[in-house]
Motif scaffolding. Structure first.
Motif, PDB file in Angstrom:
ATOM      1  N   PRO A 102     -11.107   5.619   4.079  1.00 33.41           N
ATOM      2  CA  PRO A 102      -9.766   5.029   3.522  1.00 33.41           C
ATOM      3  C   PRO A 102      -8.828   4.580   4.748  1.00 33.41           C
ATOM      4  O   PRO A 102      -8.775   5.129   5.737  1.00 33.41           O
ATOM      5  CB  PRO A 102      -9.249   6.505   2.814  1.00 33.41           C
ATOM      6  N   GLU A 111      -5.060   2.447   5.084  1.00 33.81           N
ATOM      7  CA  GLU A 111      -3.552   2.379   4.627  1.00 33.81           C
ATOM      8  C   GLU A 111      -3.273   1.932   3.225  1.00 33.81           C
ATOM      9  O   GLU A 111      -4.064   1.170   2.517  1.00 33.81           O
ATOM     10  CB  GLU A 111      -2.699   1.391   5.497  1.00 33.81           C
ATOM     11  N   GLY A 112      -2.475   2.446   2.144  1.00 36.09           N
ATOM     12  CA  GLY A 112      -2.282   2.295   1.207  1.00 36.09           C
ATOM     13  C   GLY A 112      -3.471   2.343   0.212  1.00 36.09           C
ATOM     14  O   GLY A 112      -3.534   1.242  -0.619  1.00 36.09           O
ATOM     15  N   GLY A 113      -4.263   3.172   0.244  1.00 36.67           N
ATOM     16  CA  GLY A 113      -5.326   3.473  -0.754  1.00 36.67           C
ATOM     17  C   GLY A 113      -6.389   2.447  -0.433  1.00 36.67           C
ATOM     18  O   GLY A 113      -7.535   2.326  -1.383  1.00 36.67           O
ATOM     19  N   THR A 114      -6.461   1.495   0.457  1.00 35.82           N
ATOM     20  CA  THR A 114      -7.574   0.609   0.550  1.00 35.82           C
ATOM     21  C   THR A 114      -8.674   1.317   1.390  1.00 35.82           C
ATOM     22  O   THR A 114      -8.454   2.263   1.700  1.00 35.82           O
ATOM     23  CB  THR A 114      -7.150  -0.659   1.315  1.00 35.82           C
ATOM     24  N   GLU A 115     -10.007   0.532   1.435  1.00 33.30           N
ATOM     25  CA  GLU A 115     -11.043   1.175   2.206  1.00 33.30           C
ATOM     26  C   GLU A 115     -11.363   0.043   3.250  1.00 33.30           C
ATOM     27  O   GLU A 115     -11.193  -1.074   3.098  1.00 33.30           O
ATOM     28  CB  GLU A 115     -12.212   1.357   1.355  1.00 33.30           C
TER      29      GLU A 115
END
Lengths: 379, 300
Positions: B52, B54-58
């Protein structure tokens, strides 16, 4: 009559017999997701006894095993409550009424303290967790020991005494890995209680905080690390309740923590000798718990469910819970025959502390594996 | 006319069917393996490299592997698994090879009895083996009682030490080892051994120059089968081994089921898978080599 006709006739006769039975008795649906010994106890002991006194009831024992099977049934009952339909559920022998969100707020559960149960007053007050759950059988971890090596009057009664005894008798005590069985798990939790002022109230289902809570656990692990060199084989841990029981049975160790029902069953079956002693710590008992039976208010056979709840607390069934199941009665011991009281005097708990699950479980288990398990000296 | 034409026109159809049918037959297991093994395994490998961000990205990262190899507890479990696998496989070959040679060349009733004894562990479930082990080799077990009866000191029991799983796994793995070696010994003919003996070769020379060279691929198969089985073993290390270090099997199960740390369990699984892949490849390579060799031998 040829084979085909015979089969058809048989099927019709069978169908007729089954519908006749079904129409004669009311099908009462009770659910369980407990272990086989519990569902067997329901099928073989409670069902015949309850049906004998309630001829119009067909007690249908539904086994919803593989953990959490009853949660789905309760969710269905909650939905049925909203749509005013039959939940097809009358009784669950063990279910935490708080575990399904919204069930209590919606008023799904019957308040059993006000349901008119004649035997409710006989209940052990320590066993009652909520008014919606009826404790009817209990089990607790206690210490099982070999009285031929450790006389009854010398057995440790407090945790401090136990630690002193373990250190004075190296190699004579073992407990299992905390994730592999509740006997070792609750011994580890007792050490954590000991390190935190013997106050089980410190640990709540929702107050685990990473870091800060781990420090509380670390204090308990320090106690366990301290006794580790004096344990069996300088700090070995068995892989389960029954593996510890086997070491006690083989005389390899003198004392182990053990579930009360396993201990009583093992003694009754001769797995553990008659000379096995059982003792509970008196300063703070090892953890245990009572099963909680629940009755949804929208049960189709609500009156029968209440009757069954009352029936479970009768002296007859409560005695069978001790003698046939090896569990603890949920009613006060004074309600039971005097000879039973005398026989089990040592295991009657003064208090039954519990330890919450949730995030605590993983923290305790992994913390133990990382800090206590590796401190094994093979020298 | 019809009678004459039909056999001719049917021939190509039959051969087309005979080409398609084997492919269809093999398609089922291949598709099943793709769906149930290859696809989830590939997905697991990819997911271990995604963390994971920043900001819910992978984001792509080797953080999971850095965490595993940076954690001394995990590394200890990994090296313990390698150690157990190496020791167990060595012991299995050291015991299995003489047994297989004996069974291949001995005559009479005794070898048949020995062979059925060797095969016996194959029919005993490992959970039974584990509890039998505790009763026999465990503290105050049968061996201890025997030693005590003849006035010898108590033995240091291997139960709950790293040697516990080794002994259990050797017992469990012996039948397969002997069977595989025995099949390899089928390549060694008695005349070859007799001829070598006639010119004065000793047992060691026969073993090194006659028997072992003909068993190379069978030894490789035995090695890879044992490594694959032992590396991922669960029941015996769970019941007989120490609490720590764990073997990868129980460690993965605990990380997944108890700690519910799916990411870390997946990383452990991929690392285990990578080690097994090496030996799996060795197995495939030795099989393929054996095939080409026998095909070549057939032509000459």
């Amino acid at each position: 009559m040829n084979r085909r006709e015979f089969l058809v006739a048989g099927a019709i006769a069978g169908l007729a017999a089954s519908t006749r039975l079904a129409s004669a008795a009311v099908r009462f649906d009770m659910y369980t997701d407990s272990d086989a010994n519990i569902s067997d106890f329901w099928s073989n002991v409670i069902k015949p006894a309850f049906e004998a006194s309630n001829a119009d009831v067909d007690l249908n024992v539904v086994i919803a095993r593989t953990g959490g099977g009853t949660t789905t049934v309760v969710e269905r009952a909650l939905a049925a409550l909203a749509s005013k339909t039959d939940p097809q559920l009358d009784f669950i022998e063990e279910f935490d009424p708080l575990s399904v969100k919204g069930a209590v707020e919606a008023g799904l559960w019957t308040d059993l303290s006000k349901a008119g149960l004649q035997n409710y007053g006989k209940l052990n007050k320590d066993a009652i967790q909520t008014v919606w759950s009826l404790p009817y059988r209990g089990s607790q971890v206690l210490l099982a020991y070999d009285t031929t090596k450790l006389p009854k009057d010398k057995v440790p009664k407090t945790f401090a005494d136990l630690v002193a005894w373990i250190k004075a008798n190296p190699g004579e005590f073992i407990y299992n890995r905390p994730d592999k069985g509740g006997s070792g798990g609750n011994f580890v939790r007792r050490a954590i209680h000991e390190a935190n002022g013997r106050d089980p109230g410190v640990f709540k289902i929702d107050n685990y905080k990473k870091g800060e809570s781990d420090e509380l656990l670390a204090k308990g692990f320090a106690i366990l690390n301290d006794i580790a060199p004096s344990l069996y084989d300088k700090g070995s841990y068995t892989a389960g309740n029954s593996a510890s029981l086997q070491l006690l049975a083989q005389g390899a160790v003198t004392m182990i923590p053990l579930w009360s029902d396993m201990a009583l069953q093992a003694i009754a079956k001769g797995v553990l000798p008659e000379t096995t002693g059982l003792v509970q710590l008196s300063d703070l008992a090892l953890c245990g718990g009572f099963s909680a039976a629940v009755v949804p208010v929208n049960a189709a056979n609500h009156a029968v469910a209440v009757k069954l709840a009352d029936f479970l607390l009768s002296a007859d069934i409560q005695t069978k819970i001790i003698t046939d199941l090896g569990g603890f009665p949920a009613v006060n011991w004074s309600e039971l025959p005097a000879d039973l009281q005398a026989k089990y005097a040592d295991v009657i708990p003064a208090s039954i502390p519990t330890f919450p699950g949730g995030d605590w479980d993983a923290a305790i288990n992994d913390g133990w594996y990382r800090t206590v398990a590796p401190s094994l000296s093979r020298s | 006319m019809h009678e004459a034409a039909s056999p001719l026109s049917r021939t190509p159809a039959v051969s087309a069917r005979s080409r398609v049918l084997p492919l269809l037959l093999v398609a089922t297991p291949v598709l099943l393996a793709l769906w149930l093994v290859i696809w989830p395994a590939a997905e697991a490998v990819i997911l271990t490299f995604l963390v994971p961000g920043e900001g819910g990205t992978e984001v792509w990262s080797t953080a999971n592997y850095a965490r595993f190899f940076g954690d001394s507890y995990s590394v200890n479990n990994f090296t313990n698994t390698l150690w157990t696998t190496a020791v167990t496989t060595t012991i299995l070959l050291v015991i299995g090879l003489p047994l297989a040679i004996y069974l291949r060349f001995a005559k009479g009733q005794l070898p048949a009895t020995v062979q059925s004894l060797v095969m016996f562990p194959m029919f005993v479930p490992s959970i039974i083996v584990a509890y039998a082990f505790i009763r026999t080799l465990g503290p105050n077990g049968t061996v201890d009682i025997f030693l005590h009866a003849v006035g010898l000191p108590r033995m240091r029991t291997p139960y709950l030490t790293p040697w516990g799983p080794v002994i259990g796994l050797v017992w469990d793995g012996l039948p397969l080892t002997v069977l595989l070696l025995l099949s390899g010994l089928g390549n060694v003919t008695r005349p070859a051994v007799d001829a070598a003996r006639d010119v004065g070769a000793g047992w060691l020379a026969i073993l090194v120059y006659i028997i072992l060279p003909r068993m190379r691929s069978s030894l490789l198969v035995t090695l890879s089968f044992n490594v694959l089985g032992i590396f991922s073993s669960f029941t015996l290390p769970y019941l007989l081994g120490p609490a720590a270090p764990e073997m990868m099997g129980p460690f993965m199960q605990r990380t997944f089921g108890d700690l519910q740390d799916v990411g870390m369990a997946r990383t452990q699984a991929v690392i285990t898978f990578a080690v097994c892949l090496l030996f799996g490849a060795l197995y495939v390579w030795s099989i393929a080599k054996g095939r080409t060799k026998s095909a070549a031998g057939g032509k000459s």
